[in-house]
Design an enzyme around this catalytic site. Structure first.
Site, short mmCIF file in Angstrom:
data_model
loop_
_atom_site.label_atom_id
_atom_site.label_comp_id
_atom_site.label_asym_id
_atom_site.label_seq_id
_atom_site.Cartn_x
_atom_site.Cartn_y
_atom_site.Cartn_z
N HIS A 1 0.87 -1.18 0.00
CA HIS A 1 0.00 0.00 0.00
C HIS A 1 0.91 1.23 0.00
CE1 HIS A 1 -2.31 -2.98 2.36
NE2 HIS A 1 -3.41 -2.36 1.96
N ASP B 1 -5.67 -13.94 8.91
CA ASP B 1 -4.56 -13.87 7.94
C ASP B 1 -3.46 -14.89 8.23
OD1 ASP B 1 -5.43 -11.76 6.27
OD2 ASP B 1 -4.79 -10.27 7.74
N ASP C 1 -10.69 -12.25 10.39
CA ASP C 1 -9.63 -12.30 9.38
C ASP C 1 -8.29 -12.44 10.09
OD1 ASP C 1 -8.33 -12.18 6.99
OD2 ASP C 1 -8.66 -10.05 6.66
N ASP D 1 -1.04 -12.65 1.74
CA ASP D 1 -1.58 -11.62 2.64
C ASP D 1 -1.74 -12.29 4.01
OD1 ASP D 1 -2.77 -9.56 3.89
OD2 ASP D 1 -4.50 -9.39 2.56
N HIS E 1 -11.37 -14.14 3.74
CA HIS E 1 -12.57 -13.31 3.64
C HIS E 1 -13.76 -14.19 3.24
CE1 HIS E 1 -9.91 -9.55 2.60
NE2 HIS E 1 -9.62 -10.10 3.76
C1 GLO Z 1 -7.81 -6.90 4.71
C2 GLO Z 1 -7.34 -7.10 3.34
C3 GLO Z 1 -6.18 -6.19 3.01
C4 GLO Z 1 -6.03 -6.07 1.53
C5 GLO Z 1 -5.06 -4.99 1.22
C6 GLO Z 1 -4.82 -4.82 -0.22
O1 GLO Z 1 -8.42 -7.72 5.30
O2 GLO Z 1 -7.00 -8.44 3.14
O3 GLO Z 1 -5.03 -6.67 3.62
O4 GLO Z 1 -5.62 -7.27 0.97
O5 GLO Z 1 -5.50 -3.78 1.71
O6 GLO Z 1 -5.91 -4.36 -0.88
NI NI Z 2 -6.11 -9.16 1.36
NI NI Z 3 -7.83 -9.76 4.69
NI NI Z 4 -4.93 -8.87 5.00
#
Ligand code: GLO
Ligand code: NI
Ligand code: NI
Ligand code: NI
Length: 403
Positions: A68, A276, A274, A306, A238
């Protein structure tokens, strides 16, 4: 399979978790060692972090990264200063990409962390905030072009609502569509060739997120005539958060030719948000790679981790082990998916299941050349359909045989 493994498995490391993650959670302070990071918001620190990141990518042997705007460069006192900071860091990133050969899978803008976005970015009730987000994306696209990004991602972090009592949903969705139209126009104007991707996610951080899941986003894109310009970046964590199976949105997006890229992670179904986590489940990876194989690959998308190492993983080497373990998981998933495809047993079973559509009334339904009267006539002369077993256990046990 016509491509080598590396072309099927276009791995990418995400900068935000791996180089900005600290192990902090809503209940506790940082736990991870980040020896190169002095914790400050300075440009020097940002540069040190970026150099460390590229050292990590090269040691790991990963060909892609993703970031980002606001995690590689500090936000300034105003947009002009933020852009200046970003330019300086992007110069260094361009140099490091050239030196190492590591490429940019995708860039994105953080339109969710700053307090100005607390009521949304493009769906904010305040047009001033919409304008700010648009200006930020303009810069994000310039940067993506400069660094040769192969895609550009929109995750609608705060594009949703907490209460319907104060929300005009139709106008917020119209604004979101306008936002994408503006970005598409600018992309064309500057000649950026990367693919635009929307990343669906439900529930977090808004109670209701507009980009809830794959089909919601596809519906939105079609409603607003944007489906030819934007594809999807699917994150399985997600998908499970939306109440679906791990591979559900991958299958759905691919079925409609909309699967562009994957944020390759996993959650804990027993937790429910989430988390991750690094994907370590061979069955999940196999099901995912099966879809990717079937659609001929992800290019120009990839498998972007991610993911964050867990709060309890404090050592630098844990970061390596997590990525390597996840890459191995997908490599094995790919091999298994390839075997499943080669053997053709599962796909034959599925084909058989739909065989009634191959001839007679089924073929007419398939071709769209029948009518309700004709179907009524068919039932009146053929009577009740036979009951055919769904054979779930049969399919699951075949899959188990491979895993
Ligand atoms: C959050 C998302 C975030 C996106 C990232 C890129 O839950 O997974 O990490 O992947 O902002 O768009
Ligand atoms: Ni993501
Ligand atoms: Ni995410
Ligand atoms: Ni993420």
């Amino acid at each position: 399979l016509g491509k080598n493994m590396e072309e099927w498995l276009r791995f990418s490391v995400c900068f935000w978790h791996t180089f900005r993650g600290t192990g902090a959670d809503p209940f506790g302070f940082p736990t991870l060692d980040r020896p190169w990071d002095d914790g400050s918001n300075s440009l020097d620190n940002a540069k040190r972090r970026l150099r460390a990141a590229f050292e990590f990518f090269t040691k790991l042997g990963v060909k892609y990264w993703a970031f980002h705007d606001r995690d590689i460069a500090p936000e300034g006192k105003d947009l002009a200063e933020s852009n200046k900071n970003l330019d300086e860091i992007v110069e260094l990133a361009a140099e490091l990409q050239k030196q190492t050969g590591v490429k940019l899978l995708w860039a994105t803008c953080n339109l969710f962390s700053h307090p100005r976005y607390m009521n949304g970015a493009s769906t904010n009730p305040d047009a001033h905030v919409f304008a700010y987000a648009a200006a930020q994306v303009k810069k994000g696209l310039d940067v993506a072009l400069k660094l040769g990004a192969e895609n550009y991602v929109f995750w609608g972090g705060r594009e949703g609502f907490h209460s319907l009592l104060n929300t005009n949903v139709r106008s917020e969705l119209d604004h979101m569509a306008t936002f994408f139209r503006l970005a598409i126009a600018y992309k064309k104007k500057i000649g950026f060739k990367g693919v635009f991707l929307i990343e669906p996610k439900p529930k977090e951080p808004s109670k209701h997120q507009y980009d809830y899941d794959a089909m919601t986003v596809i519906g939105f894109l079609r409603t607003y005539g944007l489906a030819n310009e934007i594809k999807l970046n699917i994150e399985p964590n997600h998908t499970t958060l939306a109440g679906h199976a791990y591979e559900h949105d991958i299958v759905m997006a691919s079925a409609f030719n909309m699967l562009g890229s994957v944020d390759a992670n996993t959650g804990s179904p027993d937790l429910g948000w989430d988390t991750d986590q690094f994907p370590m489940d061979i069955k999940n990876a196999t099901l995912l790679m099966q879809v990717i194989l079937k659609q001929g690959g992800l290019q120009p998308g990839g498998l972007n981790f991610d993911c964050k190492v867990r709060r309890e993983s404090t050592e630098l080497k844990d970061m390596f082990i997590a990525h390597i373990g996840a890459m191995d998981t997908f490599a094995r998933g790919l091999k298994l998916a390839a075997r499943i495809q080669e053997d053709n047993i599962l796909s034959q079973a599925v084909e058989e299941r739909y065989s009634s559509y191959k001839s007679g009334i089924g073929a007419q339904i398939e071709a769209g050349t029948t009518s309700l009267e004709e179907l009524e006539e068919f039932i009146l002369s053929n009577g009740e359909p036979a009951r055919i077993s769904g054979q779930q256990e049969h399919y699951e046990s075949i899959l188990n045989y491979y895993i």
